[in-house]
Design an enzyme around this catalytic site. Structure first.
Site, mmCIF file in Angstrom:
data_model
loop_
_atom_site.group_PDB
_atom_site.id
_atom_site.type_symbol
_atom_site.label_atom_id
_atom_site.label_comp_id
_atom_site.label_asym_id
_atom_site.label_seq_id
_atom_site.Cartn_x
_atom_site.Cartn_y
_atom_site.Cartn_z
ATOM 1 N N HIS A 1 8.540 -1.905 -6.465
ATOM 2 C CA HIS A 1 8.753 -1.365 -7.742
ATOM 3 C C HIS A 1 10.188 -0.810 -7.879
ATOM 4 O O HIS A 1 10.786 -0.505 -6.932
ATOM 5 C CB HIS A 1 7.689 -0.366 -8.153
ATOM 6 C CG HIS A 1 7.806 0.951 -7.548
ATOM 7 N ND1 HIS A 1 8.867 2.002 -7.594
ATOM 8 C CD2 HIS A 1 7.231 1.215 -6.314
ATOM 9 C CE1 HIS A 1 8.624 2.750 -6.795
ATOM 10 N NE2 HIS A 1 7.789 2.465 -5.794
ATOM 11 N N GLY B 1 3.750 9.054 -3.437
ATOM 12 C CA GLY B 1 2.675 8.554 -3.073
ATOM 13 C C GLY B 1 1.653 8.028 -4.289
ATOM 14 O O GLY B 1 2.228 7.031 -4.823
ATOM 15 N N GLU C 1 0.655 2.676 -3.079
ATOM 16 C CA GLU C 1 1.637 3.294 -2.156
ATOM 17 C C GLU C 1 0.702 3.867 -1.178
ATOM 18 O O GLU C 1 -0.367 4.360 -1.376
ATOM 19 C CB GLU C 1 2.704 4.070 -3.014
ATOM 20 C CG GLU C 1 3.386 4.915 -2.098
ATOM 21 C CD GLU C 1 4.543 4.166 -1.286
ATOM 22 O OE1 GLU C 1 3.867 3.520 -0.282
ATOM 23 O OE2 GLU C 1 5.728 4.139 -1.409
ATOM 24 N N HIS D 1 -0.770 7.375 0.614
ATOM 25 C CA HIS D 1 -0.916 8.542 -0.118
ATOM 26 C C HIS D 1 -0.253 9.504 0.819
ATOM 27 O O HIS D 1 -0.449 9.425 1.942
ATOM 28 C CB HIS D 1 -2.392 8.855 0.031
ATOM 29 C CG HIS D 1 -2.870 9.781 -0.711
ATOM 30 N ND1 HIS D 1 -2.686 11.258 -0.561
ATOM 31 C CD2 HIS D 1 -3.709 9.812 -1.815
ATOM 32 C CE1 HIS D 1 -2.966 11.978 -1.257
ATOM 33 N NE2 HIS D 1 -3.901 11.432 -2.316
ATOM 34 N N ASN E 1 5.338 1.388 1.191
ATOM 35 C CA ASN E 1 4.884 1.360 2.422
ATOM 36 C C ASN E 1 3.650 0.424 2.469
ATOM 37 O O ASN E 1 3.152 -0.048 3.249
ATOM 38 C CB ASN E 1 4.273 2.620 2.534
ATOM 39 C CG ASN E 1 5.283 3.691 3.017
ATOM 40 O OD1 ASN E 1 5.732 3.394 4.138
ATOM 41 N ND2 ASN E 1 5.618 4.712 2.254
#
Length: 249
Positions: free
Chosen positions: A12, A25, A90, A92, A186
């Protein structure tokens, strides 16, 4: 085996919390103005390269959905099918969510900061359900029950992402579709680790920039036939360096 499968990965665009250098997160924040511009440019790069996405996979988080919409609009592909899944969310960040990265680095020191941020199997402390940054009452996760994370390490992200890759995304690739995955730093690092066979130690050094498409050509076993390539290598290098420097004032 033939390189018949095209996979495009897109982190993004820059978000409001990226701009403020906060751990994000699962907190649902929107793109910054810079992020909107990055997303539109990503779509232009896709169009210029001749890559035509047939289907989009994205997360349940607004910043990824916004990025996909802007990119597809710029590429004149806003009409393609979309599949959204929490499994592409993403990582956490647990109790780190909402904290300033530079202040966290200063408080806990570089070793602990990097352990939480980049280690493969050490999660941050869990987020309390009564935190203002908790997703315990978020309706988009109502069906997760005990699967709703309170914190994650990259190993956890891989464990929840890979089943979706194997059951859904590879099915579209097998059907000959060009697949666009618009997700997060991630969740994309987890997928790149799987695709490229990166070790648990070496994955700590991988930084994925915001808003630059990364293109894989895969064989019929979904293995890369050549190294993945960014459509704008210079912008990717600058963006990756900025990600690596997060935590600094």
């Amino acid at each position: 085996m033939s390189a018949s499968h095209a996979l495009i990965l897109l982190r993004h665009g820059n978000s409001e919390w990226n701009r403020q250098n906060l751990f994000t997160g699962w907190v649902d924040v929107r793109l910054s103005e810079q992020g909107v511009a990055e997303a539109k440019r990503a779509g232009e790069l896709l169009a210029e390269s001749g890559l035509v996405p047939d289907i989009l996979y994205t997360s349940l988080l607004t910043r990824a959905i916004q990025t996909a919409n802007h990119a597809l609009d710029a590429a004149d592909r806003l009409w393609i099918p979309v599949v959204r899944s929490w499994r592409l969310n993403e990582r956490h960040y647990g109790a780190l969510q909402g904290l300033d990265k530079a202040e966290t680095l200063e408080k806990y020191g570089p070793e602990q900061f990097q352990l939480w941020r980049r280690s493969f199997d050490v999660p941050p402390p869990p987020l309390a359900d009564d935190s203002e940054w908790s997703q315990a009452d978020d309706p988009r996760y109502a069906d997760l029950g005990a699967d709703l994370p309170r914190t994650e390490c990259l190993k956890d992200v891989i464990a929840r992402m890979l089943p979706f890759w194997e059951s859904d995304i590879t099915t579209s690739l097998s059907a000959g579709k060009t697949v666009l995955v618009t997700a997060h730093g991630n969740s994309l690092r987890a997928l790149v680790k799987h695709l490229d066979g990166i070790s648990d130690d070496d994955i700590a050094e991988l930084n994925i920039p915001t808003g630059v498409p990364l293109v894989y050509k895969l064989d019929d076993s979904f293995k890369p036939v050549e190294p993945a390539a960014y459509l704008d290598p210079e912008a990717a290098a600058v963006g990756a360096a900025a990600v690596a420097a997060q935590g600094k004032k």
